[in-house]
Design a protein around this motif. Structure first.
Motif, mmCIF file in Angstrom:
data_model
loop_
_atom_site.group_PDB
_atom_site.id
_atom_site.type_symbol
_atom_site.label_atom_id
_atom_site.label_comp_id
_atom_site.label_asym_id
_atom_site.label_seq_id
_atom_site.Cartn_x
_atom_site.Cartn_y
_atom_site.Cartn_z
ATOM 1 N N ILE A 49 38.959 -18.467 -21.425
ATOM 2 C CA ILE A 49 39.767 -17.323 -20.472
ATOM 3 C C ILE A 49 40.858 -16.833 -21.369
ATOM 4 C CG2 ILE A 49 41.610 -17.403 -18.792
ATOM 5 C CD1 ILE A 49 40.090 -19.682 -17.214
ATOM 6 N N VAL A 50 40.951 -15.509 -21.527
ATOM 7 C CA VAL A 50 42.127 -14.681 -22.206
ATOM 8 C C VAL A 50 43.153 -14.477 -21.451
ATOM 9 C CG1 VAL A 50 42.281 -12.693 -23.483
ATOM 10 C CG2 VAL A 50 40.111 -13.858 -23.421
ATOM 11 N N LEU A 51 44.304 -14.853 -22.089
ATOM 12 C CA LEU A 51 45.577 -14.754 -21.220
ATOM 13 C C LEU A 51 46.351 -14.090 -22.253
ATOM 14 C CD1 LEU A 51 47.607 -15.496 -19.277
ATOM 15 C CD2 LEU A 51 48.104 -17.457 -20.394
ATOM 16 N N ILE A 52 47.110 -12.797 -21.677
ATOM 17 C CA ILE A 52 48.346 -12.340 -22.307
ATOM 18 C C ILE A 52 49.574 -12.578 -22.134
ATOM 19 C CG2 ILE A 52 49.138 -9.940 -23.104
ATOM 20 C CD1 ILE A 52 46.083 -8.874 -22.896
ATOM 21 N N ALA A 53 50.164 -13.264 -22.721
ATOM 22 C CA ALA A 53 51.535 -13.863 -22.207
ATOM 23 C C ALA A 53 52.180 -14.259 -23.725
ATOM 24 C CB ALA A 53 51.435 -15.097 -21.380
ATOM 25 N N ASN A 54 53.523 -14.368 -23.361
ATOM 26 C CA ASN A 54 54.401 -14.922 -24.508
ATOM 27 C C ASN A 54 54.314 -14.132 -25.717
ATOM 28 O OD1 ASN A 54 56.186 -17.356 -25.526
ATOM 29 N ND2 ASN A 54 54.403 -18.181 -26.612
ATOM 30 N N GLU A 55 54.049 -12.882 -25.567
ATOM 31 C CA GLU A 55 54.044 -11.904 -26.653
ATOM 32 C C GLU A 55 52.862 -11.929 -27.659
ATOM 33 O OE1 GLU A 55 58.016 -12.140 -28.656
ATOM 34 O OE2 GLU A 55 58.504 -10.945 -27.420
ATOM 35 N N SER A 56 51.802 -12.670 -26.962
ATOM 36 C CA SER A 56 50.668 -12.863 -27.817
ATOM 37 C C SER A 56 49.513 -12.954 -26.835
ATOM 38 C CB SER A 56 50.636 -13.891 -28.641
ATOM 39 O OG SER A 56 49.700 -14.092 -29.590
ATOM 40 N N THR A 57 48.269 -12.998 -27.375
ATOM 41 C CA THR A 57 47.062 -13.161 -26.799
ATOM 42 C C THR A 57 46.336 -14.480 -27.084
ATOM 43 O OG1 THR A 57 46.750 -10.675 -26.902
ATOM 44 C CG2 THR A 57 44.575 -11.885 -26.454
ATOM 45 N N TYR A 58 45.863 -15.164 -26.225
ATOM 46 C CA TYR A 58 45.382 -16.463 -26.153
ATOM 47 C C TYR A 58 44.098 -16.689 -25.614
ATOM 48 C CZ TYR A 58 50.370 -17.643 -27.109
ATOM 49 O OH TYR A 58 51.613 -17.436 -27.654
ATOM 50 N N SER A 59 43.513 -17.606 -26.279
ATOM 51 C CA SER A 59 41.887 -17.734 -25.782
ATOM 52 C C SER A 59 42.067 -19.214 -25.202
ATOM 53 C CB SER A 59 41.075 -17.756 -26.806
ATOM 54 O OG SER A 59 39.452 -17.990 -26.141
ATOM 55 N N ILE A 60 41.911 -19.422 -23.889
ATOM 56 C CA ILE A 60 42.038 -20.971 -23.491
ATOM 57 C C ILE A 60 40.416 -21.513 -23.172
ATOM 58 C CG2 ILE A 60 42.699 -22.389 -21.371
ATOM 59 C CD1 ILE A 60 44.785 -20.030 -21.049
ATOM 60 N N SER A 61 39.900 -22.202 -24.179
ATOM 61 C CA SER A 61 38.525 -22.348 -23.807
ATOM 62 C C SER A 61 38.381 -24.013 -23.431
ATOM 63 C CB SER A 61 37.882 -22.729 -25.312
ATOM 64 O OG SER A 61 37.990 -21.590 -25.827
ATOM 65 N N GLY A 62 37.429 -24.185 -22.585
ATOM 66 C CA GLY A 62 36.891 -25.576 -22.096
ATOM 67 C C GLY A 62 35.767 -25.653 -21.451
ATOM 68 N N LYS A 63 35.666 -26.590 -20.456
ATOM 69 C CA LYS A 63 34.572 -26.761 -19.497
ATOM 70 C C LYS A 63 34.793 -26.513 -18.162
ATOM 71 C CE LYS A 63 31.507 -28.130 -22.836
ATOM 72 N NZ LYS A 63 31.928 -27.356 -24.006
ATOM 73 N N ALA A 64 34.051 -25.979 -17.391
ATOM 74 C CA ALA A 64 34.311 -25.418 -15.981
ATOM 75 C C ALA A 64 33.366 -26.022 -15.142
ATOM 76 C CB ALA A 64 34.234 -23.898 -15.937
ATOM 77 N N HIS A 65 33.836 -26.300 -13.658
ATOM 78 C CA HIS A 65 32.925 -26.404 -12.605
ATOM 79 C C HIS A 65 33.308 -26.097 -11.164
ATOM 80 C CE1 HIS A 65 35.578 -29.950 -12.659
ATOM 81 N NE2 HIS A 65 35.382 -29.956 -11.314
ATOM 82 N N VAL A 66 32.293 -26.015 -10.346
ATOM 83 C CA VAL A 66 33.004 -25.673 -8.938
ATOM 84 C C VAL A 66 33.714 -26.849 -8.531
ATOM 85 C CG1 VAL A 66 32.328 -24.761 -6.792
ATOM 86 C CG2 VAL A 66 31.190 -23.958 -8.721
ATOM 87 N N LYS A 67 34.858 -26.577 -8.289
ATOM 88 C CA LYS A 67 35.726 -27.888 -7.682
ATOM 89 C C LYS A 67 35.819 -27.980 -6.328
ATOM 90 C CE LYS A 67 40.484 -29.571 -7.369
ATOM 91 N NZ LYS A 67 40.034 -31.152 -7.572
ATOM 92 N N VAL A 68 35.812 -26.510 -5.643
ATOM 93 C CA VAL A 68 35.674 -26.490 -4.102
ATOM 94 C C VAL A 68 34.702 -25.257 -3.702
ATOM 95 C CG1 VAL A 68 36.856 -25.869 -2.070
ATOM 96 C CG2 VAL A 68 38.024 -27.358 -3.801
ATOM 97 N N GLU A 69 33.573 -25.752 -3.042
ATOM 98 C CA GLU A 69 32.632 -24.587 -2.642
ATOM 99 C C GLU A 69 33.240 -23.410 -1.812
ATOM 100 O OE1 GLU A 69 28.716 -25.616 -1.666
ATOM 101 O OE2 GLU A 69 28.707 -27.129 -3.316
ATOM 102 N N LYS A 70 34.100 -23.732 -0.854
ATOM 103 C CA LYS A 70 34.794 -22.913 -0.091
ATOM 104 C C LYS A 70 36.157 -23.231 0.318
ATOM 105 C CE LYS A 70 34.898 -19.965 4.211
ATOM 106 N NZ LYS A 70 36.465 -20.047 3.926
ATOM 107 N N LEU A 71 37.025 -22.476 -0.210
ATOM 108 C CA LEU A 71 38.596 -22.748 -0.232
ATOM 109 C C LEU A 71 38.986 -22.594 1.570
ATOM 110 C CD1 LEU A 71 40.426 -20.651 -2.991
ATOM 111 C CD2 LEU A 71 40.236 -23.288 -2.795
#
Length: 151
Positions: free
Chosen positions: A73-95
């Motif tokens: 996930i690319v986030l632009i904040a704190n006067e910079s650009t960050y790449s947030i990497s990890g592992k994802a899964h579906v937590k809730v199929e329908k909110l």
């Protein structure tokens, strides 16, 4: 000098992700194996080592993380650009308590990397506005963010 790499969100990024925010989600396409990129705004960090975001259940992101959990996930904040990497899964199929059929995706953060090029800083963060009924958009945003916080 190399850019900083952290195992979790630093405090300014954690604070930035306490409300709706423009981010870029990068997954591996489940059909082609190529990178797949999407812009979203319903994202929330319940803790410095975890993110939740909401997308339509039919989103390509859902199929992609089900086939391959690698995510960035690319986030632009704190006067910079960050790449947030990890592992994802579906937590809730329908909110629940949301009028749209949205899935909640959980990202377990493995690395937060400052990817801004040397000698520069972000002077103005991205801004966006909803192009449909402002009152309806605000209500939906509130419903989705509340549901993510309870996911």
């Amino acid at each position: 000098m190399p850019n900083a790499v952290e195992p979790t969100l630093i405090e300014p990024l954690f604070q930035a992700l306490q409300k709706e925010r423009f981010v870029i989600v990068c997954t591996i396409d489940h059909e082609t194996g190529a990178p797949n990129t999407s812009a979203i705004s319903w994202v929330y960090a319940p803790t410095p080592d975890r993110l939740y975001f909401a997308v339509d259940q039919r989103s390509r992101i859902v199929a992609n993380v089900q086939a391959n959990p690698a995510i960035s996930i690319v986030l632009i904040a704190n006067e910079s650009t960050y790449s947030i990497s990890g592992k994802a899964h579906v937590k809730v199929e329908k909110l629940e308590n949301v009028p749209l059929k949205l899935a909640a995706i959980q990202v377990d953060i493995e690395e937060v990397r400052d990817v801004m090029f040397y000698g520069a800083k972000i002077s103005v963060e991205p801004k966006y506005e909803k192009t449909y009924d402002a009152q309806a958009a605000a209500k939906l945003d509130q419903q989705v963010m509340s549901a993510l916080k309870q996911a």
